[in-house]
Scaffold this motif. Structure first.
Motif, short mmCIF file in Angstrom:
data_model
loop_
_atom_site.label_atom_id
_atom_site.label_comp_id
_atom_site.label_asym_id
_atom_site.label_seq_id
_atom_site.Cartn_x
_atom_site.Cartn_y
_atom_site.Cartn_z
N THR A 1 0.84 -1.20 0.00
CA THR A 1 0.00 0.00 0.00
C THR A 1 0.87 1.25 0.00
O THR A 1 0.62 2.21 -0.75
CB THR A 1 -0.92 0.01 1.23
OG1 THR A 1 -1.78 -1.14 1.19
CG2 THR A 1 -1.77 1.27 1.28
N TYR A 18 -2.97 2.96 -6.47
CA TYR A 18 -3.31 3.28 -5.08
C TYR A 18 -4.73 3.85 -5.02
O TYR A 18 -5.12 4.69 -5.83
CB TYR A 18 -2.35 4.31 -4.48
CG TYR A 18 -2.85 4.78 -3.12
CD1 TYR A 18 -2.66 4.01 -1.99
CD2 TYR A 18 -3.59 5.96 -3.01
CE1 TYR A 18 -3.17 4.40 -0.77
CE2 TYR A 18 -4.11 6.37 -1.80
CZ TYR A 18 -3.91 5.58 -0.67
OH TYR A 18 -4.42 5.96 0.53
N GLU A 19 -5.48 3.39 -4.01
CA GLU A 19 -6.79 3.96 -3.71
C GLU A 19 -6.96 4.02 -2.20
O GLU A 19 -6.53 3.12 -1.48
CB GLU A 19 -7.91 3.10 -4.31
CG GLU A 19 -7.99 3.14 -5.82
CD GLU A 19 -9.19 2.35 -6.36
OE1 GLU A 19 -9.97 1.84 -5.51
OE2 GLU A 19 -9.33 2.23 -7.58
N ASP A 20 -7.59 5.09 -1.73
CA ASP A 20 -7.94 5.15 -0.31
C ASP A 20 -8.88 4.00 0.03
O ASP A 20 -9.72 3.61 -0.79
CB ASP A 20 -8.64 6.48 0.02
CG ASP A 20 -7.71 7.68 -0.10
OD1 ASP A 20 -6.49 7.49 0.02
OD2 ASP A 20 -8.22 8.80 -0.31
N GLU A 21 -8.71 3.44 1.21
CA GLU A 21 -9.57 2.35 1.66
C GLU A 21 -10.10 2.69 3.05
O GLU A 21 -9.33 2.80 4.00
CB GLU A 21 -8.79 1.03 1.70
CG GLU A 21 -9.63 -0.16 2.15
CD GLU A 21 -8.82 -1.44 2.25
OE1 GLU A 21 -9.15 -2.30 3.12
OE2 GLU A 21 -7.86 -1.61 1.47
N CYS A 74 -6.53 2.96 4.90
CA CYS A 74 -5.53 3.92 4.43
C CYS A 74 -6.19 5.15 3.82
O CYS A 74 -7.30 5.09 3.27
CB CYS A 74 -4.59 3.27 3.42
SG CYS A 74 -5.38 2.67 1.91
N ALA A 83 -14.27 1.42 8.56
CA ALA A 83 -14.41 0.46 7.47
C ALA A 83 -15.88 0.29 7.13
O ALA A 83 -16.76 0.34 7.99
CB ALA A 83 -13.81 -0.88 7.88
#
Length: 568
Positions: A482, A492-495, A499, A523
């Motif tokens: 990541t 890359y992606e925000d999760e 992250c 989440a």
């Protein structure tokens, strides 16, 4: 590693630990590690020496290869006896070993010599020392000390490093049994259930050494943890920083775990990066510092076992008051210093050049360590620092102002919140600070000025036992991948909940607090298709069933107890 290799190492750990544990009846745990680790050290350097000697003997006798500069011609010596004598003499030329970074081991220090001499009667003359005096067999512990003496005398870098054991007054039989256990394993050609394993002697002995360090840390509690950082955390930091070449520095090195992991990292990624691991290691320079004299010695021994060239300064010393590498500017800096260290300040540190972002509070060294590392960082260098979670949000004394200054200087690259129960010596929650002096991009990295990546890894990992948590290789990859995806701006992606890439403005809005939980959010929950009425009906039915089972179980217990003569 496959299952057979892992089982071989597990069995070896158990076997060696049981043998070494017999020493605890005779001495304190804090001392018997010196005996055990000293023997492991002697075994390793002797094995490495023997392997090189065997290789050399083959080269001396092989004239079939025209490029073999080592080959000796039988025709030049007349008789076979003279030829073999010439080979024996060549095998004792020290340069043949040092050119391959193999430590020179004098005859008296070689494992087979030690094992043979240990079985001789007291009073036997074993040879002569450098001054011509007879060396007499008095005790096995004395033989071990003689071996350590001769290694130090032949290898200046180890001067005053190896711990002697003669003063512990251990019985000959006890030490001979330990020597026999270490001898009764093939490190050069290991087998498990008759199957040859793809393990090198360096890997096996390095594993045993680290296993013992971990066991000693557990046995000694908080004090033992001074020289042991969990392997998975060290691996995670190294995987994130990727120290392929340059100067690597650890100002609180403990037993040198970061350096060992860096060495492994180069070996593990050799194929994918298309380089020769042995040659690549020559592009790494290792620098370290440690205040504890015992730990400083253990680190040096650990480097020798791994074949890593090192510079740990002239002596063990306080990093703040006696910097052993004042002019060093490292490409990579990694450290796990003592959390929230209170007794560190000295009046001499007032107006120190290292406090570029503010004088650290006298009651907590967290930001002293951080600024020391920043000071020693090269213009394009990167660093990773393990600290207590409080460092991300505390405003006590000057901590908030220092953190703000470091953030506004755009040094912070990534923050990782770790789960609890990772350390043998503390339950304090920890985090990883990753800082860099250059976010401008290049060398495969994207332009990331004015940005910080936040990773919340508190829910990652598994319980390896009732007390300690750990990361699997997949957990380490998830976090490191990541970070690298964000660094390179590839996939890359925000999760949510894991992250988030924030701007300095985002951080300013949060009063310069760097706790990942503030940025990554919660989440996403899986959608629940079951209606409230149906769920209540199902749970009520389930509860009734469990209550009925409880009543039946209570009746059965009562019947069993009455059968045993107990009245309720």
């Amino acid at each position: 590693m496959d299952n057979a290799e892992q089982q071989f190492l597990n069995d070896l750990d158990t076997k060696f630990w049981k043998a070494a544990d017999k020493l605890r009846a005779n001495m304190d745990a804090a001392n018997y590690k010196h005996v055990v680790l000293g023997l492991i050290f002697l075994k390793y350097v002797s094995d490495a020496f023997d392997a090189r000697q065997k290789e050399l003997k083959g080269l001396f006798e092989d004239k079939s290869n025209p490029d073999n500069i080592y080959a000796l011609s039988r025709d030049d010596y007349g008789t076979e006896e003279a030829y073999q004598q010439a080979i024996a003499e060549e095998l004792e030329v020290q340069d043949y070993y040092t050119e391959k970074n193999v430590f020179w081991v004098p005859k008296l220090a070689r494992w087979e010599t030690l094992k043979t001499n240990a079985a001789l009667p007291v009073g036997t003359v074993l040879g002569k020392d450098d001054s011509g005096k007879n060396i007499i067999m008095t005790s096995v512990s004395k033989l071990i000390d003689i071996a350590l003496d001769t290694i130090e005398n032949s290898n200046p870098k180890l001067k005053n490093i190896l711990n002697r054991i003669g003063h512990y007054q251990l019985g000959n039989d006890l030490l001979i049994s330990l020597i026999n256990v270490f001898s009764d394993t093939s490190f050069s050609e290991p087998k498990y259930n008759g199957v040859k394993l793809n393990l090198k002697s360096k890997d096996i002995l390095g594993h045993v050494y680290e296993y013992f360090l971990g066991q000693f840390a557990l046995a000694e509690g908080k004090q033992g943890g001074q020289y042991y950082t969990p392997k998975s955390i060290v691996t995670l930091i190294v995987e994130m920083l990727q120290p392929y070449n340059g100067r690597v520095y650890d100002p609180a090195m403990g037993s040198g775990g970061f350096f060992v992991s860096s060495d492994r990292f180069i070996e593990a990624h050799a194929d994918e990066k298309h380089y020769n691991a042995a040659e690549q290691k020559r592009n790494i320079s290792v620098y370290g510092q440690e205040s504890n004299p015992t730990t400083w010695r253990l680190a040096a021994m650990n480097m020798v076992i791994r074949g890593i060239d090192f510079n740990f300064g002239k002596q063990n010393a306080d990093t703040f008051l006696n910097d052993q590498h004042p002019d060093l500017r490292a490409d990579f800096v990694m450290a796990n210093p003592p959390f929230n260290m209170k007794e560190w300040w000295n009046a001499k540190l007032e107006d120190d050049v290292r406090w570029q972002y503010g004088t650290p509070p006298q009651g907590n060294a967290n930001f002293a360590w951080m600024q020391h590392m920043i000071h020693h960082l090269a213009p394009k260098g990167s660093m990773a620092l393990l600290l207590a979670n409080g460092s991300m949000s505390s405003n006590t004394n000057s901590e908030g102002e220092i953190r703000r200054a470091i953030i506004e200087a755009d040094l912070v690259e990534c923050m990782v919140a770790l789960p609890g129960q990772l350390f043998t010596n503390t339950q304090i929650p920890a985090c990883i600070w990753l800082l860099t002096k250059d976010k401008s991009g290049g060398n495969g990295k994207a332009h990331r000025k004015g940005e910080v990546l936040f990773i919340d890894a508190r829910q990652i990992g598994f319980m390896k036992d009732r007390v300690l948590r750990d990361f699997s290789s997949d957990d380490i990859s998830k976090i490191a991948d990541t970070f690298h995806a964000w660094q390179t701006d590839k996939d890359y992606e925000d999760e949510a909940g894991f992250c988030f890439a924030a701007t300095l403005d985002d951080i300013k809005k949060n009063n310069f607090v760097l706790t990942p939980g503030r940025y990554v959010g919660a989440a996403e929950q899986e959608e629940d298709d079951e209606s409230f009425v149906d769920k209540m009906s199902r749970l009520t039915t389930q509860l009734k069933e469990q209550l009925l089972e409880g009543v039946e179980l209570e009746k059965q217990i009562k019947t069993n107890l009455e059968g045993l003569g107990y009245e309720l």
